[in-house]
Design an enzyme around this catalytic site. Sequence first.
Site, PDB file in Angstrom:
ATOM      1  N   GLU A 138      -1.269  -9.129   3.993  1.00  9.82           N
ATOM      2  CA  GLU A 138      -1.941  -9.876   5.422  1.00  9.82           C
ATOM      3  C   GLU A 138      -2.986  -9.655   5.879  1.00  9.82           C
ATOM      4  OE1 GLU A 138      -0.577  -6.700   4.737  1.00  9.82           O
ATOM      5  OE2 GLU A 138      -0.937  -5.273   6.310  1.00  9.82           O
ATOM      6  N   HIS A 151      -3.864  -5.436   1.318  1.00 10.09           N
ATOM      7  CA  HIS A 151      -2.923  -5.719   1.723  1.00 10.09           C
ATOM      8  C   HIS A 151      -2.538  -7.130   1.955  1.00 10.09           C
ATOM      9  CE1 HIS A 151      -2.425  -2.036   4.687  1.00 10.09           C
ATOM     10  NE2 HIS A 151      -2.851  -1.301   3.683  1.00 10.09           N
ATOM     11  N   CYS A 202       1.157  -1.107   0.346  1.00 10.71           N
ATOM     12  CA  CYS A 202      -0.159   0.183  -0.374  1.00 10.71           C
ATOM     13  C   CYS A 202       0.924   1.014  -0.634  1.00 10.71           C
ATOM     14  CB  CYS A 202      -0.987   0.034   1.804  1.00 10.71           C
ATOM     15  SG  CYS A 202      -2.483   0.710   1.148  1.00 10.71           S
TER      16      CYS A 202
END
Lengths: 201, 267
Positions: free
Chosen positions: A182, A180, A79
């Site tokens: 994660e 993202h 990002c």
Amino acid sequence: MASVAIFDYGAGNIFSLKNSLEKVGATVDVITTFDNENKYSGLLLPGVGNFDPAMNSIRNFSKIQFKEYVGDTPVLGICLGMEMFFEKSEEGKEKGLNVIDGEVIILSSSMKIPHMGWNNLEIKKPGKILEGVENGSWAYFVHSYRVKPTSNDVITAESDYGIKVPAVVEQDNFYGTQFHPEKSSTVGKIMLENFLKECKK
Amino acid sequence: MTLTKRIIPCLDVKNGRVVKGLNFESIKDAGDPVELAEKYSNEGADELVFLDITASNEQRKTIKNLVRNVASVIDIPFTVGGGVKSLEDARNILLNGADKVGINTGAIKNPKVITELMELFGRQCVVVAIDAKRNYNVDEKKNIFTKDNKQFWFEVFIYGGKEGTGIDVIDWVKDAEKLGAGEILLTSIDKDGTKDGYDILLTRTVVDSVSIPVIASGGCGKPDDMIDIFKESNVDAALAASIFHYETHGVNGVKSYLKDNKIPVRL
């Protein structure tokens, strides 16, 4: 086991990223300066923060500069971290890391900003990070700016948000995701594993 | 394809346990927040919201360990709110693993904290939570609505819905957006607990007043209520608590039903 470092700008949720990397087998250190020796096989620029403060934390607190520190170590920018790869951003006044040609611009004003939520990945071409990721996979985005590379060749996946938003970029040892990984469930995990594979090479 | 509508289970946490009002009875223990977070995440929840429901009144800080433990088991985004007053409170939540921080009473009392948060963490982290209630004492300076021949405006309530502020919800959301909010979590006090559906008028009006994402909350009793709010407004996400506590409406089941009804969801 890959040993990687997350650069902490001092303002982000490093915990989730660290945790996700550890779950897929990495040893993770959090660093705040480039002045110590680079003993890592990979570096991550995390995805939460603001362009200028993040750039300042990278540039102003180390005698050794980013490019010198990194050399050919694989770097994953998430990002904001990916946005910093470019020359400049409309989010701030500071210069970016300038490792990929192009700039960062605000999303189309005809759409809600931030672009927040789950969107499909449209895979444009094979990429190391995208290995094993199916076209149309869901990824979690939350961003107000998008990258505009000088050359479209660096874009390996896009997402549709009124306009085509570059979702994954790859150039040399620099890998970037606008979403993202994660926070993108199973698909994100595959991409983090792919990055770690590059780190082991 | 484009951005999907988000389905967000909400977990109300008190003293480190998830609580719920079951069939309008008093608050009952609904389990361990970490276990429930993992369950909802595995069932396909798009995000989770944790609210420390007693925090504002009792001036308690949201529990750092809870945030850490939840962040360790899920790989979807989550928001933590309740009792956030200062930059330091928010920092404590975000640095321990939450993706977004919800700020409600604290933002009314000290609006500049929204801007401070935005400047430090980025707009996307800042969820301004608003509890709205119809006020039938009509004041011409407010945004007036008429329904069933009754005039009213939407008032912002704070301290867990206990105290009116005299502030118009429509004015406040616009201010919050200007100050740096990245998202609005909009709860209808009138509808909350009724299982009668979301407040469509409120939601639609707020969505049309700002250009940041809005989460509808309060009143969801069945999957059809979600279909209604997505069809009747351009809202981005629907939050619900009680419907997910019953096995008949697992998150996945709700989302499949939405998809069958042409609502774009991640499945």
